[in-house]
Design a protein around this motif. Structure first.
Motif, PDB file in Angstrom:
ATOM      1  N   VAL A  65     -21.550-110.333-113.202  1.00  0.00           N
ATOM      2  CA  VAL A  65     -22.356-109.109-113.142  1.00  0.00           C
ATOM      3  C   VAL A  65     -21.490-107.899-113.474  1.00  0.00           C
ATOM      4  CG1 VAL A  65     -23.578-107.541-111.594  1.00  0.00           C
ATOM      5  CG2 VAL A  65     -24.100-109.975-111.544  1.00  0.00           C
ATOM      6  N   LEU A  66     -20.312-107.814-112.849  1.00  0.00           N
ATOM      7  CA  LEU A  66     -19.416-106.679-113.095  1.00  0.00           C
ATOM      8  C   LEU A  66     -18.980-106.631-114.558  1.00  0.00           C
ATOM      9  CD1 LEU A  66     -17.168-106.879-109.898  1.00  0.00           C
ATOM     10  CD2 LEU A  66     -19.000-105.247-110.362  1.00  0.00           C
ATOM     11  N   GLU A  67     -18.638-107.782-115.119  1.00  0.00           N
ATOM     12  CA  GLU A  67     -18.206-107.815-116.509  1.00  0.00           C
ATOM     13  C   GLU A  67     -19.347-107.428-117.450  1.00  0.00           C
ATOM     14  OE1 GLU A  67     -16.568-111.662-117.211  1.00  0.00           O
ATOM     15  OE2 GLU A  67     -14.696-111.229-116.116  1.00  0.00           O
ATOM     16  N   HIS A  68     -20.547-107.860-117.124  1.00  0.00           N
ATOM     17  CA  HIS A  68     -21.699-107.519-117.963  1.00  0.00           C
ATOM     18  C   HIS A  68     -21.959-106.016-117.934  1.00  0.00           C
ATOM     19  CE1 HIS A  68     -25.398-108.694-120.124  1.00  0.00           C
ATOM     20  NE2 HIS A  68     -25.922-107.628-119.547  1.00  0.00           N
ATOM     21  N   MET A  69     -21.846-105.415-116.741  1.00  0.00           N
ATOM     22  CA  MET A  69     -22.041-103.971-116.637  1.00  0.00           C
ATOM     23  C   MET A  69     -20.948-103.230-117.408  1.00  0.00           C
ATOM     24  SD  MET A  69     -23.562-103.076-112.841  1.00  0.00           S
ATOM     25  CE  MET A  69     -22.350-103.933-111.844  1.00  0.00           C
ATOM     26  N   ALA A  70     -19.725-103.728-117.337  1.00  0.00           N
ATOM     27  CA  ALA A  70     -18.623-103.088-118.062  1.00  0.00           C
ATOM     28  C   ALA A  70     -18.821-103.212-119.570  1.00  0.00           C
ATOM     29  CB  ALA A  70     -17.290-103.710-117.655  1.00  0.00           C
ATOM     30  N   ASP A  71     -19.246-104.401-120.031  1.00  0.00           N
ATOM     31  CA  ASP A  71     -19.446-104.623-121.464  1.00  0.00           C
ATOM     32  C   ASP A  71     -20.606-103.813-122.009  1.00  0.00           C
ATOM     33  OD1 ASP A  71     -17.328-106.372-121.489  1.00  0.00           O
ATOM     34  OD2 ASP A  71     -18.576-108.176-121.305  1.00  0.00           O
TER      35      ASP A  71
ATOM     36  N   MET B 264     -27.580-109.653-105.368  1.00  0.00           N
ATOM     37  CA  MET B 264     -26.174-109.425-105.725  1.00  0.00           C
ATOM     38  C   MET B 264     -25.912-107.952-105.983  1.00  0.00           C
ATOM     39  SD  MET B 264     -24.785-112.580-108.079  1.00  0.00           S
ATOM     40  CE  MET B 264     -26.144-112.586-109.251  1.00  0.00           C
ATOM     41  N   LEU B 265     -26.821-107.312-106.721  1.00  0.00           N
ATOM     42  CA  LEU B 265     -26.642-105.895-107.042  1.00  0.00           C
ATOM     43  C   LEU B 265     -26.685-105.030-105.792  1.00  0.00           C
ATOM     44  CD1 LEU B 265     -28.804-105.682-110.283  1.00  0.00           C
ATOM     45  CD2 LEU B 265     -26.336-105.326-110.129  1.00  0.00           C
ATOM     46  N   ARG B 266     -27.619-105.316-104.890  1.00  0.00           N
ATOM     47  CA  ARG B 266     -27.722-104.512-103.673  1.00  0.00           C
ATOM     48  C   ARG B 266     -26.471-104.688-102.805  1.00  0.00           C
ATOM     49  NH1 ARG B 266     -29.811-100.385-104.375  1.00  0.00           N
ATOM     50  NH2 ARG B 266     -29.518-100.064-102.123  1.00  0.00           N
ATOM     51  N   THR B 267     -25.916-105.891-102.777  1.00  0.00           N
ATOM     52  CA  THR B 267     -24.681-106.121-102.025  1.00  0.00           C
ATOM     53  C   THR B 267     -23.540-105.316-102.625  1.00  0.00           C
ATOM     54  OG1 THR B 267     -25.398-108.364-101.445  1.00  0.00           O
ATOM     55  CG2 THR B 267     -23.055-107.879-101.241  1.00  0.00           C
ATOM     56  N   MET B 268     -23.444-105.285-103.956  1.00  0.00           N
ATOM     57  CA  MET B 268     -22.397-104.517-104.622  1.00  0.00           C
ATOM     58  C   MET B 268     -22.544-103.024-104.361  1.00  0.00           C
ATOM     59  SD  MET B 268     -22.046-106.441-108.291  1.00  0.00           S
ATOM     60  CE  MET B 268     -21.469-108.144-108.364  1.00  0.00           C
ATOM     61  N   VAL B 269     -23.777-102.550-104.359  1.00  0.00           N
ATOM     62  CA  VAL B 269     -24.016-101.131-104.076  1.00  0.00           C
ATOM     63  C   VAL B 269     -23.585-100.801-102.653  1.00  0.00           C
ATOM     64  CG1 VAL B 269     -25.805 -99.383-103.758  1.00  0.00           C
ATOM     65  CG2 VAL B 269     -25.856-100.860-105.771  1.00  0.00           C
ATOM     66  N   THR B 270     -23.933-101.673-101.707  1.00  0.00           N
ATOM     67  CA  THR B 270     -23.559-101.457-100.307  1.00  0.00           C
ATOM     68  C   THR B 270     -22.043-101.398-100.139  1.00  0.00           C
ATOM     69  OG1 THR B 270     -25.561-102.592 -99.559  1.00  0.00           O
ATOM     70  CG2 THR B 270     -23.760-102.381 -97.970  1.00  0.00           C
ATOM     71  N   LEU B 271     -21.322-102.236-100.893  1.00  0.00           N
ATOM     72  CA  LEU B 271     -19.863-102.289-100.787  1.00  0.00           C
ATOM     73  C   LEU B 271     -19.166-101.210-101.619  1.00  0.00           C
ATOM     74  CD1 LEU B 271     -19.353-106.156-100.987  1.00  0.00           C
ATOM     75  CD2 LEU B 271     -19.225-104.716 -98.950  1.00  0.00           C
ATOM     76  N   GLY B 272     -19.922-100.519-102.477  1.00  0.00           N
ATOM     77  CA  GLY B 272     -19.334 -99.474-103.301  1.00  0.00           C
ATOM     78  C   GLY B 272     -18.869 -99.937-104.660  1.00  0.00           C
ATOM     79  N   TYR B 273     -19.096-101.218-104.988  1.00  0.00           N
ATOM     80  CA  TYR B 273     -18.671-101.740-106.289  1.00  0.00           C
ATOM     81  C   TYR B 273     -19.767-101.620-107.346  1.00  0.00           C
ATOM     82  CZ  TYR B 273     -14.798-103.617-103.619  1.00  0.00           C
ATOM     83  OH  TYR B 273     -13.704-103.745-102.800  1.00  0.00           O
ATOM     84  N   GLY B 274     -20.927-101.151-106.930  1.00  0.00           N
ATOM     85  CA  GLY B 274     -22.026-100.887-107.850  1.00  0.00           C
ATOM     86  C   GLY B 274     -22.706 -99.593-107.457  1.00  0.00           C
ATOM     87  N   ARG B 275     -23.512 -99.076-108.361  1.00  0.00           N
ATOM     88  CA  ARG B 275     -24.220 -97.819-108.081  1.00  0.00           C
ATOM     89  C   ARG B 275     -25.578 -97.864-108.763  1.00  0.00           C
ATOM     90  NH1 ARG B 275     -23.933 -92.516-110.541  1.00  0.00           N
ATOM     91  NH2 ARG B 275     -22.411 -93.336-112.023  1.00  0.00           N
TER      92      ARG B 275
ATOM     93  N   TYR C  78     -28.504-100.100-112.885  1.00  0.00           N
ATOM     94  CA  TYR C  78     -27.266-100.200-112.112  1.00  0.00           C
ATOM     95  C   TYR C  78     -26.054-100.018-113.022  1.00  0.00           C
ATOM     96  CZ  TYR C  78     -30.099-102.015-108.296  1.00  0.00           C
ATOM     97  OH  TYR C  78     -31.044-102.148-107.297  1.00  0.00           O
ATOM     98  N   THR C  79     -24.993 -99.465-112.447  1.00  0.00           N
ATOM     99  CA  THR C  79     -23.745 -99.290-113.175  1.00  0.00           C
ATOM    100  C   THR C  79     -22.586 -99.568-112.226  1.00  0.00           C
ATOM    101  OG1 THR C  79     -22.501 -97.798-114.621  1.00  0.00           O
ATOM    102  CG2 THR C  79     -23.498 -96.827-112.644  1.00  0.00           C
ATOM    103  N   LEU C  80     -21.363 -99.534-112.730  1.00  0.00           N
ATOM    104  CA  LEU C  80     -20.190 -99.827-111.915  1.00  0.00           C
ATOM    105  C   LEU C  80     -19.976 -98.752-110.856  1.00  0.00           C
ATOM    106  CD1 LEU C  80     -17.746-100.933-114.762  1.00  0.00           C
ATOM    107  CD2 LEU C  80     -19.032-102.414-113.212  1.00  0.00           C
ATOM    108  N   GLY C  81     -19.487 -99.170-109.695  1.00  0.00           N
ATOM    109  CA  GLY C  81     -19.269 -98.249-108.593  1.00  0.00           C
ATOM    110  C   GLY C  81     -17.858 -97.675-108.577  1.00  0.00           C
ATOM    111  N   ALA C  82     -17.716 -96.561-107.878  1.00  0.00           N
ATOM    112  CA  ALA C  82     -16.442 -95.840-107.850  1.00  0.00           C
ATOM    113  C   ALA C  82     -15.337 -96.627-107.153  1.00  0.00           C
ATOM    114  CB  ALA C  82     -16.623 -94.493-107.152  1.00  0.00           C
ATOM    115  N   ARG C  83     -15.689 -97.547-106.292  1.00  0.00           N
ATOM    116  CA  ARG C  83     -14.656 -98.291-105.567  1.00  0.00           C
ATOM    117  C   ARG C  83     -13.840 -99.183-106.500  1.00  0.00           C
ATOM    118  NH1 ARG C  83     -15.630-101.517 -99.837  1.00  0.00           N
ATOM    119  NH2 ARG C  83     -13.434-101.556 -99.208  1.00  0.00           N
TER     120      ARG C  83
END
Length: 282
Positions: free
Chosen positions: A25-31, A55-66, A73-78
């Motif tokens: 997911v992270l790599e796809h958002m980065a690409d 998965m996306l909601r978990t990433m947003v909660t942890l700060g790795y997604g936004r 959705y896009t990559l998070g600041a963390r």
């Protein structure tokens, strides 16, 4: 909670699929270079919409997604801290290779990466000569204005290159941006064909610079060697490019993922002894 794993059929390395999917997911958002929707990710990963959303909601909660206002959705600041840490570690690991290039060529060697439309010099090993090339580490400059920057741009796709050049501005106010960008585009295509660049005075007057790309880095990286034209004359091209390419390959090894350890076969079962997997040796 059910743990999703895949294995090689027994006692070998097991892969946690949910972790693999999270990084996918992270790599796809980065690409994507921007934002992605739940449906786009679901289709790309072959995961249900519900699973992708979780998965996306978990990433947003942890700060790795936004999540953006349009619900994409896009990559998070963390991730910034992780990225900066990884780059710093790779740069430290690359220093011996750069030092070896300086020892062989006698001139300053520099590592640089593409950050948006700019070139950022990340690591430099200086020449032992008093008169030598020098750049400001971590100081960004327009990529299209230097030979090293144009080698970075040459690693982009045609569409990414068009977008970058559309944002570029000629450093000469008497030159139209359209004509300037056409010349840069032509130069970049020549670099792609040759696999390296040579420039004189683009960054420092009286200096010649040779640059080659670093393959497999996940983002555009280059290595350059630069010095006075008197020392890096026309006869130096072949040797300089050979040394730089060998150095680039060494640095590239540090960007490659480590191979999975080979699975160890189960020990044969003896009478009354249940089969078990041995502890994997380092």
């Amino acid at each position: 909670m059910t743990r999703e794993t895949g294995s090689d059929g027994g006692c070998g390395m097991q892969h946690v699929r949910s972790v693999e999917r999270a990084f996918a997911v992270l790599e796809h958002m980065a690409d994507s270079g921007g934002s992605v929707t739940v449906s786009q990710l679901s289709k790309s990963l072959g995961v249900s919409m519900a699973g992708t959303y979780r998965m996306l909601r978990t990433m947003v909660t942890l700060g790795y997604g936004r999540q953006l206002s349009d619900r994409s959705y896009t990559l998070g600041a963390r991730l910034i801290r992780l990225g900066e840490g990884a780059i710093g570690q790779h740069m430290s690991a690359a220093r011996p290779a750069l030092a070896s290039a300086v020892l062989q060529l006698g001139e300053t060697a520099t590592l640089a990466m593409l950050d948006g439309d700019t070139i950022v010099y990340t690591l430099q090993v200086q020449s032992p000569h008093a008169l030598r090339s020098n750049v400001e580490i971590r100081t960004p400059a327009p990529a299209h204005e230097t030979g090293a920057g144009r080698v970075l741009l040459a690693q982009l796709t045609d569409d990414q290159l068009r977008q970058s050049l559309a944002r570029a501005r000629s450093p000469n106010p008497r030159t139209s941006d359209g004509a300037y960008n056409q010349r840069i585009d032509s130069t970049i295509r020549q670099i792609r064909a040759a696999g390296y660049s040579i420039d004189e005075g683009d960054h420092e007057l009286g200096m010649r610079c040779y640059t080659v790309p670093i393959p497999g880095a996940g983002r555009p990286f280059v290595i350059s060697v630069a010095g006075p034209i008197e020392r890096l004359g026309n006869g130096s091209e072949g040797r300089a490019i050979t040394v730089l390419r060998e150095t680039a390959e060494k640095i590239s090894e540090g960007f490659k993922p480590a191979p999975s350890p080979k699975a160890i076969r189960p020990q044969p079962r003896g009478p009354g002894v249940p089969g078990r997997c041995p502890v994997e040796q380092p």
